[in-house]
Each structure stands twice: as C-alpha cells, then as structure tokens.
Design a protein around this motif. Structure first.
Motif, PDB file in Angstrom:
ATOM      1  N   TRP A  41      52.983  84.865  43.610  1.00  0.00           N
ATOM      2  CA  TRP A  41      53.225  84.192  44.878  1.00  0.00           C
ATOM      3  C   TRP A  41      54.441  83.271  44.784  1.00  0.00           C
ATOM      4  O   TRP A  41      55.314  83.284  45.639  1.00  0.00           O
ATOM      5  CB  TRP A  41      51.977  83.393  45.280  1.00  0.00           C
ATOM      6  N   PHE A  49      59.320  83.798  47.074  1.00  0.00           N
ATOM      7  CA  PHE A  49      60.159  83.145  48.085  1.00  0.00           C
ATOM      8  C   PHE A  49      61.617  83.524  47.935  1.00  0.00           C
ATOM      9  O   PHE A  49      62.133  83.603  46.820  1.00  0.00           O
ATOM     10  CB  PHE A  49      60.031  81.612  47.964  1.00  0.00           C
ATOM     11  N   HIS A  84      58.927  84.595  52.759  1.00  0.00           N
ATOM     12  CA  HIS A  84      58.112  85.052  51.636  1.00  0.00           C
ATOM     13  C   HIS A  84      57.883  86.552  51.809  1.00  0.00           C
ATOM     14  O   HIS A  84      57.796  87.032  52.936  1.00  0.00           O
ATOM     15  CB  HIS A  84      56.780  84.292  51.631  1.00  0.00           C
ATOM     16  N   ASN A  94      55.481  88.365  51.692  1.00  0.00           N
ATOM     17  CA  ASN A  94      54.102  88.798  51.959  1.00  0.00           C
ATOM     18  C   ASN A  94      53.945  89.626  53.246  1.00  0.00           C
ATOM     19  O   ASN A  94      52.876  90.127  53.520  1.00  0.00           O
ATOM     20  CB  ASN A  94      53.153  87.588  51.987  1.00  0.00           C
ATOM     21  N   VAL A  95      54.967  89.766  54.065  1.00  0.00           N
ATOM     22  CA  VAL A  95      54.826  90.577  55.285  1.00  0.00           C
ATOM     23  C   VAL A  95      56.000  91.553  55.424  1.00  0.00           C
ATOM     24  O   VAL A  95      57.063  91.360  54.852  1.00  0.00           O
ATOM     25  CB  VAL A  95      54.757  89.716  56.565  1.00  0.00           C
TER      26      VAL A  95
HETATM   27  C1  LIG Z   1      53.210  84.498  54.067  1.00  0.00           C
HETATM   28  O1  LIG Z   1      53.748  83.376  53.419  1.00  0.00           O
HETATM   29  C2  LIG Z   1      54.170  82.334  54.258  1.00  0.00           C
HETATM   30  C3  LIG Z   1      54.868  81.280  53.432  1.00  0.00           C
HETATM   31  O2  LIG Z   1      53.991  80.744  52.481  1.00  0.00           O
HETATM   32  C4  LIG Z   1      53.007  81.804  55.056  1.00  0.00           C
HETATM   33  O3  LIG Z   1      53.427  80.784  55.954  1.00  0.00           O
HETATM   34  C5  LIG Z   1      52.382  82.958  55.857  1.00  0.00           C
HETATM   35  O4  LIG Z   1      51.227  82.512  56.509  1.00  0.00           O
HETATM   36  C6  LIG Z   1      52.024  84.105  54.934  1.00  0.00           C
HETATM   37  N1  LIG Z   1      51.577  85.222  55.719  1.00  0.00           N
HETATM   38  C7  LIG Z   1      50.645  86.059  55.342  1.00  0.00           C
HETATM   39  C8  LIG Z   1      50.321  87.171  56.284  1.00  0.00           C
HETATM   40  O5  LIG Z   1      50.067  85.940  54.303  1.00  0.00           O
END
Ligand SMILES: *[C@@H]1O[C@H](CO)[C@@H](O)[C@H](O)[C@H]1NC(C)=O
Ligand SMILES: *[C@@H]1O[C@H](CO)[C@@H](O)[C@H](O)[C@H]1NC(C)=O
Ligand SMILES: *[C@@H]1O[C@H](CO)[C@@H](O)[C@H](O)[C@H]1NC(C)=O
Ligand SMILES: *[C@@H]1O[C@H](CO)[C@@H](O)[C@H](O)[C@H]1NC(C)=O
Ligand SMILES: *[C@@H]1O[C@H](CO)[C@@H](O)[C@H](O)[C@H]1NC(C)=O
Length: 386
Positions: free
Chosen positions: A154, A158, A187, A189-190
């Motif tokens: 994680w 970034f 990030h 993650n999406v």
């Molecule tokens: C992805 O990471 C960002 C930054 O930490 C966060 O704000 C967001 O909620 C996260 N989204 C998901 C779908 O995990």
C-alpha cells in the motif's frame, strides 16, 4: 442519390436555411433539381456546419468512448437514460461551449524518458484543425490508469502525476523547459480516467498564437519501486506491458471545449415530451408535419457518427383569410392575407417554421478528428403563417 432523396435534401435545406423558404414550391409534384443546384445545396449545408468540404474519413477512425458518452449525455431524452451514462459532465466548460473536439497525440513525435535526459514523456497534439473563429473556454487531458492487483505494498502505491506545458523545443540533451499546469497525488488502487486541466496551454496556443511545443506528462513514484514504473498509467503504447488491442480506447485524450459564436451552449436543454398527436380535423391549414431525415439516405452516415438521423419536421398548409390566432401569425401576415383577399397578385402569407430547436451531432471532421457540436435551428417546434 435517388430523386426522392434529392427532394428530401432540398426540403431539409430550405427548412434549415430559413431565407431559402421561398425556393420551395408548395406543390409536391415538380421536376428533380439539377445536379449543380444539388451541389450548391450540399455546399451551403456544409457551410452551415462550418466545414470547408465534405469530410472523407479514413476507414478506421476510433471514436473515443468519452465523446460517445458526452453525446449521449447531450441527447438523452429522459432521466432514466441519463442515469445509465456513467459520466459526470465536466462543469467548468459547459457554460460557454457549443463544440467539443477530441485529439490523440502524434505518436511519431513522442519523447520517452530514458531515450532523453528528461523524466517526462512529451506529447504533441496537432490542434490546427480548430477553426480560427472558435474560442476555447477550457481543455482537459485525460489519462487512463489501471489498478495493480498483485503490486507493491500500500505504501508503495502512491504516485504523483504532473502535467506540464513544454515552453521551448527540447535541448540537445533532451531536457525540457516546462511550466506546471496540473498535478495530482493518486494511489494505484483503482482503475479510472484522470482528467487534468490544460486550458492555459491550449489557450496560449490558439488565442495567443504561441508555438505549440507539446505537453509533458511525468509520473513520479513517491516510494521508488522501479519494477512498477510506467506500467499502470496508460500514457504510451511503447510502455504497455503487452500488445494491447484496445489502445485506441485507453490512449491519452485531449479534449477542447469551445464556442464558434453561433447558437447555444452544450448545456442539456429540457426535452419536450412529444405532444400527443391529436386526431387531426381534416383541414389543410398550416401545421407541422413529420419529416425524418435519414443521414444514410444522403450518404452522410460515413462521417456523421450520431445520430443516424433525426425528426426534423416541416411546415406545410394553407394560410386562409381570415387568419386564425392558432396559426401563429404576425400582424403583418394578417394584413398581407387581407390584401390578398382583395388583390390576388399579392401572395398570401406563407406557412413557415416559427420556432426551431437544436440537436447535437457527433461527427468526424476533414482531419479525422471527432467533434461534438450543437447545431441550432435543426428541428421545427412550431409553424405559423408569416
Ligand atoms: C484508494 O486510495 C486512496 C488514497 O489512499 C483512498 O482515498 C481511496 O479511498 C482508495 N480507494 C479504494 C477503492 O480503495
Ligand atoms: C498538423 O496537421 C495539419 C493538417 O493535417 C498539417 O498540415 C500539419 O503539418 C500538422 N502539423 C504537424 C506539426 O504535424
Ligand atoms: C513511503 O513509504 C514509507 C514506508 O515504507 C511510508 O511511511 C510513507 O508514508 C510512504 N510515502 C508515501 C507518500 O506514501
Ligand atoms: C394589385 O397589386 C399590384 C401589385 O402591387 C398592383 O400593381 C395592382 O394595381 C393591384 N391591383 C388592384 C386591382 O388593386
Ligand atoms: C404555433 O407555435 C406553437 C409554439 O411554437 C406551437 O406549439 C404550435 O403548434 C404552433 N401552431 C401551429 C399551427 O403549428
């Protein structure tokens, strides 16, 4: 073109031209217009569209999904349809723009970091197809980024995306002189599109006539893990981990919002629900009639992406003496009809459109660029004796 279609086109042209209204004989039986006349009509229609000549798109011009979505957002008939479009309309530009243009970068001109001293990728978008008279109100650069599932931790996920305007031609060692336009911390993650505001640069290039040296995109990995660099932000075909057949849909996209000084902005107009057609009294008075214009009939479906055709309507019918109120007449038309009743060498008032509305069209221009534009006065909303 069959004679029927020629007729259709002439009628459409007269509807659109307004001032040409006198050219339509009020009878349906008449000789087909000459070739020259038709060519002139086609030219005036193209001029109305702001085009120098009929676009001749090359075979495979990819139409970005984003442009299709913007078009659907424009022309959605009801809220249900709107909810199905997963798109927030960019709100900055909507107030003034009636034209949206999309551009892909010239791949043969791209500079990749590593081959030069710079850490950013330079892109060149050829914007010469934007007409001089069009005023840009904003522009966005859209980049596609993908989630990394089995990626770094994680903390390592970034990164920062910086978008620059390139101010000078690259130096000999490949260094870029740049100015920051927009930046974002993200990030991995999406999976989604990121939109960056590049309006200042595009305005400088178009309005102020500064030289376009391109845009630069820099992806900074905050917690260096070389392994994943450049893999998830889809900026260059050459950086793709594998040959991706969808490249045309995920490659960077530059969108400009502009106004050509004609007609209304691309804000969604409230659609009239089609009025229930009352059983018509058998009278021949001036009224609106259905006229569906099919673009494939006139052979324009190769460059008009959407709609395939539209309900244009036309006005036809008598303007009898005395003129009734519901015939949307003017005082002048009433007087003219009165004079006609005593001296038939003065013509009666004519049945013409009194209220017209706009439609949005998605099309390819002469340079194979995808354009979304609002065209005013395309649909008859009301007829009257004038
Ligand atoms: C992805 O990471 C960002 C930054 O930490 C966060 O704000 C967001 O909620 C996260 N989204 C998901 C779908 O995990
Ligand atoms: C941009 O496009 C125009 C029209 O297609 C072309 O004439 C011009 O050479 C192009 N400019 C560059 C720098 O590629
Ligand atoms: C970089 O990683 C360290 C620990 O690995 C973490 O504390 C720090 O917040 C990370 N920086 C960012 C911007 O995520
Ligand atoms: C009818 O109108 C025409 C054109 O204005 C005029 O020349 C003519 O004299 C008029 N006829 C009568 C009977 O008023
Ligand atoms: C007169 O105009 C109104 C509004 O533009 C329209 O609803 C009506 O149908 C028109 N009348 C005729 C006869 O077309």
């Amino acid at each position: 073109m069959s004679p029927g279609n020629r007729m259709l086109m002439v009628i459409v042209l007269c509807l659109l031209g307004g001032s040409h209204a006198n050219l339509i004989p009020h009878s349906d039986i008449r000789p087909a217009p000459s070739h020259q006349l038709l060519r002139d009509f086609e030219l005036s229609l193209l001029r109305m569209f702001g085009l120098q000549r009929r676009p001749q798109p090359s075979q495979e011009v990819p139409v970005p999904d984003y442009m299709r979505d913007l078009y659907r957002l424009q022309s959605a008939e009801d809220d249900d349809e709107l909810r199905q479009i997963n798109l927030e309309y960019p709100d900055r530009p909507t107030s003034r723009a009636n034209t949206v243009r999309s551009f892909h970068h010239e791949e043969h001109l791209e500079n990749i970091p590593g081959t030069s001293g710079s850490t950013s990728i330079r892109f060149f978008f050829n914007l010469t197809s934007i007409p001089e008279n069009e005023v840009i109100s904003s522009a966005e650069l859209r980049l596609y980024r993908e989630q990394i599932d089995h990626g770094p931790t994680w903390e390592e996920g970034f990164h920062r995306i910086n978008i620059y305007e390139v101010m000078k031609p690259p130096t000999e060692n490949g260094q870029l002189i740049t100015r920051l336009l927009d930046t974002r911390l993200i990030h991995h993650n999406v999976t989604r599109w990121e939109s960056f505001d590049v309006s200042p640069a595009i305005m400088r290039w178009t309005q102020e006539k500064s030289i376009n040296h391109g845009l630069a995109v820099e992806v900074v990995h905050l917690n260096q893990t070389k392994h994943f660099q450049g893999k998830h932000v889809r900026v260059s075909r050459s950086l793709l981990p594998h040959e991706n057949s969808d490249w045309s849909q995920i490659r960077p996209l530059l969108i400009t919002f502009s106004h050509d000084g004609r007609g209304h902005a691309l804000t969604r107009r409230s659609k009239r629900s089609p009025k229930p057609q009352r059983a018509r009294k058998k009278n021949k008075n001036c009224r609106r009639h259905a006229l569906y214009v099919d673009f494939s009939d006139v052979g324009w479906n190769d460059w008009i992406v959407a709609p395939p055709g539209y309900q244009a309507f036309y006005c036809h019918g008598d303007c009898p003496f005395p003129l009734a109120d519901h015939l949307n007449s003017t005082n002048h038309a009433i007087v003219q009809t009165l004079v006609n009743s005593v001296n038939s060498s003065i013509p009666k008032a004519c049945c013409v459109p009194t209220e017209l509305s706009a439609i949005s069209m998605l099309y390819l221009d002469e340079y194979d660029k995808v354009v979304l534009k609002n065209y005013q006065e395309m649909v008859v909303e009301g007829c009257g004796c004038r």
